[in-house]
Each structure stands twice: as C-alpha cells, then as structure tokens.
Design an enzyme around this catalytic site. Structure first.
Site, PDB file in Angstrom:
ATOM      1  N   GLY A  67       0.818  -1.215   0.000  1.00  0.00           N
ATOM      2  CA  GLY A  67       0.000   0.000   0.000  1.00  0.00           C
ATOM      3  C   GLY A  67       0.845   1.256   0.000  1.00  0.00           C
ATOM      4  O   GLY A  67       1.899   1.316  -0.621  1.00  0.00           O
ATOM      5  N   HIS A 194       2.286  -8.271 -12.156  1.00  0.00           N
ATOM      6  CA  HIS A 194       1.073  -7.591 -11.693  1.00  0.00           C
ATOM      7  C   HIS A 194       0.370  -7.017 -12.918  1.00  0.00           C
ATOM      8  O   HIS A 194       0.945  -6.202 -13.633  1.00  0.00           O
ATOM      9  CB  HIS A 194       1.457  -6.474 -10.708  1.00  0.00           C
ATOM     10  CG  HIS A 194       0.398  -5.433 -10.510  1.00  0.00           C
ATOM     11  ND1 HIS A 194      -0.424  -5.392  -9.408  1.00  0.00           N
ATOM     12  CD2 HIS A 194       0.021  -4.389 -11.285  1.00  0.00           C
ATOM     13  CE1 HIS A 194      -1.258  -4.361  -9.513  1.00  0.00           C
ATOM     14  NE2 HIS A 194      -1.009  -3.741 -10.642  1.00  0.00           N
ATOM     15  N   ASP A 284      -2.473 -12.131  -2.289  1.00  0.00           N
ATOM     16  CA  ASP A 284      -2.105 -10.704  -2.323  1.00  0.00           C
ATOM     17  C   ASP A 284      -2.217 -10.136  -0.900  1.00  0.00           C
ATOM     18  O   ASP A 284      -2.565  -8.973  -0.706  1.00  0.00           O
ATOM     19  CB  ASP A 284      -3.010  -9.925  -3.291  1.00  0.00           C
ATOM     20  CG  ASP A 284      -2.378  -8.643  -3.795  1.00  0.00           C
ATOM     21  OD1 ASP A 284      -1.155  -8.451  -3.597  1.00  0.00           O
ATOM     22  OD2 ASP A 284      -3.107  -7.805  -4.360  1.00  0.00           O
TER      23      ASP A 284
HETATM   24 ZN    ZN Z   1      -0.333  -6.634  -7.647  1.00  0.00          ZN
END
Ligand code: ZN
Length: 387
Positions: A67, A194, A284
């Site tokens: 994050g 990703h 994740d």
């Molecule tokens: Zn990712």
C-alpha cells in the site's frame, strides 16, 4: 518426533482415499493402509472422519506490508505469522509492490528469513512494480544465484498507471535475465507480473513471446480476475500454455467495480477450455484494498489477508466444486510453476506440510516441515512478538 495420522481421507492433492501418513524429520516417510511402526515414540492422530490436504501455497503475499498509495499513513502493516498458519498457508512468496523506496528488498528478505526461522516456508521475488528492476546484489541473475530465497522477479507491473510503462524490449530483457538466472541456479526464474486495469492488458506478454526468444511460459501474471476484460485475456493466455493467477483478497468495493469472484473466474476459465493445471490462486495478502463511496471517492482502506486463500477454497466447495478438482490450484500448481520442490503435495520424501480438516472443513491441525503450528484449531506456534 514421529507422527502417524491414521485413517484419514487423503488429498495429495489428488484424492487417494483413506490412508495412514507417517512423517518425521520434516519429511513424509510413508503413506499406506494400516502402517505399523515399532520401538519408537510415536504421536498418533486419529484421522477418522477428517480430511488431510497439503499446506496451501501462496505465490504472492506482501509479507512486509504494501500500500502507501494514499500517503505514508496508508502503508499497510506486515503480516503476522499466525495470519498464515491459522489458515493452513505453509508456503508463501513475499514481494514488494508500488513502493520500493520506503519498502526495501533487504527488509523483505529479512522478514522471509524470520518467518522461516519461526516455521513457515518463505521465498521472495526480487524487484517490485518498477523498471529498471531493483535488486539486492546489483542484478537479477546475481540475486537468483546468490540469494537462496529469491526465485524470480515480481510483481513487475504492466497495464497500470503505477507501473513503469516499460517497452517490449525492456520486459524481454528482464525475462531473459530471469530465465538465465533461473537456469544457472536451478530455480524457476519466473517473472511474476502484476496486471493492472490499464488498456493494454496482457498484450505486452504476447509481444515479448512473439518478438523475442523468450517463451510465454516465462511469465506468471496475477490479478487475472480483476475484471471481465482481464479474465477474458487471461483465458487466451492460459490456453496458449501460460499459467494464470487469481487474487483471493477482496472487498465489496473491488467486486462492485467489476472484479470477478474467484469461484466464477475458475468456472469461466474451465468452461472456456483452460487446463486446471494452468490456474493458481494467491492471496495478495497485506496489500491495501481501497474502499470507495457512490461518488467514486476513496473513503477508507482495508488490508488484504493471506487467510483469504483458505476462505476461497472453502467458497469453491460451497459452490459444489469437488475438492480434488480445485485443490491443485491452491497447492501443487503454483509450487510446480515456481519449482518449489516438495511443496504443495503430500508424497513420500516430500515436505511434511499438511492441513487436517474436520468434517465441517474447519482447520484442526497444521504442520509445516513436520512442525505442528496449529492444534485443535489453535496456534501452538506464534510469531516471536505475537501474544
Ligand atoms: Zn499486484
């Protein structure tokens, strides 16, 4: 310590019926019916009415936290040991994400080693979303050859405004270095990708395979259930021989914005003709999950959970998918793709990573390399600073 689990319904992950399983020294020593052992101190577990499955393999978890995309206060916390063990996840691959400045590979490696010391099996991807790929030792090949835990590059971002907008040639170069590093170190050398919701989708992966000598199978894209568009492209990628990965951490905001629930994504892929061997799931875990209001404004942040991997498996069973059909997607498939020897299976000479479930599919016991982490549904091993 020698442990013998008697008369358990074994999924290894393929269904093997009622079996006894003997393990010691971190390895499975024997599987068979009515095993006997003499002259030793044996811990016997009655598995009658219970199911034994391999410890789950999570090919993407932000074990040091992730994050940070809403400012420093939105950096998510690191994963705690029991956030994996209590949910039957015994093998994880740690990674960095958007932030590779305040998050470092050195910290990631230290966390991986710490979790290993405490009893889990942990590997790492070198790099992050970014290109050029940041490494521990100066380049990708050196990281693969010199750092035991590093098994590939990831999660490098494509089709995402937070990625480095890398070119086909640049991604081909990364994949080539990863491939050679993998060959020389005997590791998978996989580029874990990703996939964002940008307009280019998976195109760059096909372009690399077409325009260079790197095969499509060098790439392992994740978040393939983030939208119907990405799922459709993922199905094409998997039917061309690639492995696709679905994300299990979710929230209402993600689903409202078009994410395909895991159960639907698996169904669609199988119905479209994707081999079940080419599908895996990852948590994740500890990534941030934004929550938006009706006007599309960010109102709060939630944190992805490694435990969502087990919950997604339970969801598949609730949707009447046979355990033997879906379990490889949570165990063996990722382990095979990432060349994690002895992981994601229950086999003689394999690692004793196992989860014992009661008839209600609740976790009773978890072993990792033969060490019992969970007993009667409670953590008997905790992280060093967990209370
Ligand atoms: Zn990712």
């Amino acid at each position: 310590m020698i442990t013998l689990i008697r008369n358990v319904d074994l999924f290894a992950p393929e269904p093997l019926g009622r079996q006894d399983i003997l393990f010691a020294g971190g390895k499975v020593l024997a599987i068979g019916k009515q095993l006997t052992i003499q002259g030793e101190q044996v811990d016997e577990v009655d598995g009658t009415g219970m199911t034994l499955i391999p410890g789950l393999v999570d090919p993407l978890a932000h074990i040091t936290g992730g994050g940070g995309e809403g400012g420093f206060h939105t950096r998510t916390p690191a994963m705690e040991f029991t956030e994996a063990s209590l949910y039957g996840v015994t093998t994880l691959v740690g990674c960095l994400g958007t932030d590779s400045v305040s998050r470092t590979l050195e910290d990631l490696l230290a966390k991986a080693k710490g979790l290993k010391n405490e009893g889990l099996n942990v590997y790492c991807y070198t790099g992050s979303y970014a290109f050029p790929v940041k490494t521990l030792t100066g380049d990708i090949e050196r990281d693969l050859l010199l750092v035991e835990e590093v098994i590939g590059v990831g999660e490098i971002a494509i089709a995402d405004h937070r990625g480095s907008q890398l070119s086909v040639a640049e991604l081909a170069r990364v994949a080539a270095q990863c491939r050679v590093g993998g060959m020389l170190s005997g590791k998978a050398g996989i580029v874990f990708v990703h996939v964002g919701d940008g307009k280019s989708g998976l195109k760059i992966l096909h372009d690399v395979a077409e325009l260079s000598d790197i095969p499509l199978t060098q790439f392992y894209p994740t978040h393939i259930n983030r939208s119907q568009k990405v799922l459709d492209e993922g199905i094409v990628f998997a039917k061309a021989g690639g492995m696709i990965d679905f994300t299990t951490s979710t929230n209402e905001s993600c689903l409202a914005s078009g994410e395909v629930p895991v159960v639907d994504a698996i169904r669609q892929a199988i119905e479209a003709g994707v081999s079940p061997d080419n599908i895996s799931l990852s948590s994740d875990g500890n990534a941030s999950l934004p929550v938006f209001n009706d006007r599309g404004e960010l109102t709060s942040l939630e944190v992805g959970r490694v435990g969502s991997l087990f919950e997604a498996l339970a969801d598949c069973l609730k949707a009447n998918m046979p355990l033997g059909d879906v379990l490889p997607m949570f165990t063996r498939n990722a382990a095979n793709k990432l060349k994690l020897k002895g992981k994601g299976i229950i086999a003689v000479n394999g690692d004793a990573d196992m989860v014992l479930l009661n008839s209600g599919f609740e976790i009773q016991s978890v072993w990792s390399r033969g060490l019992q982490l969970v007993k009667d549904g409670r953590a008997v091993v905790k992280g060093t600073f967990e209370r």
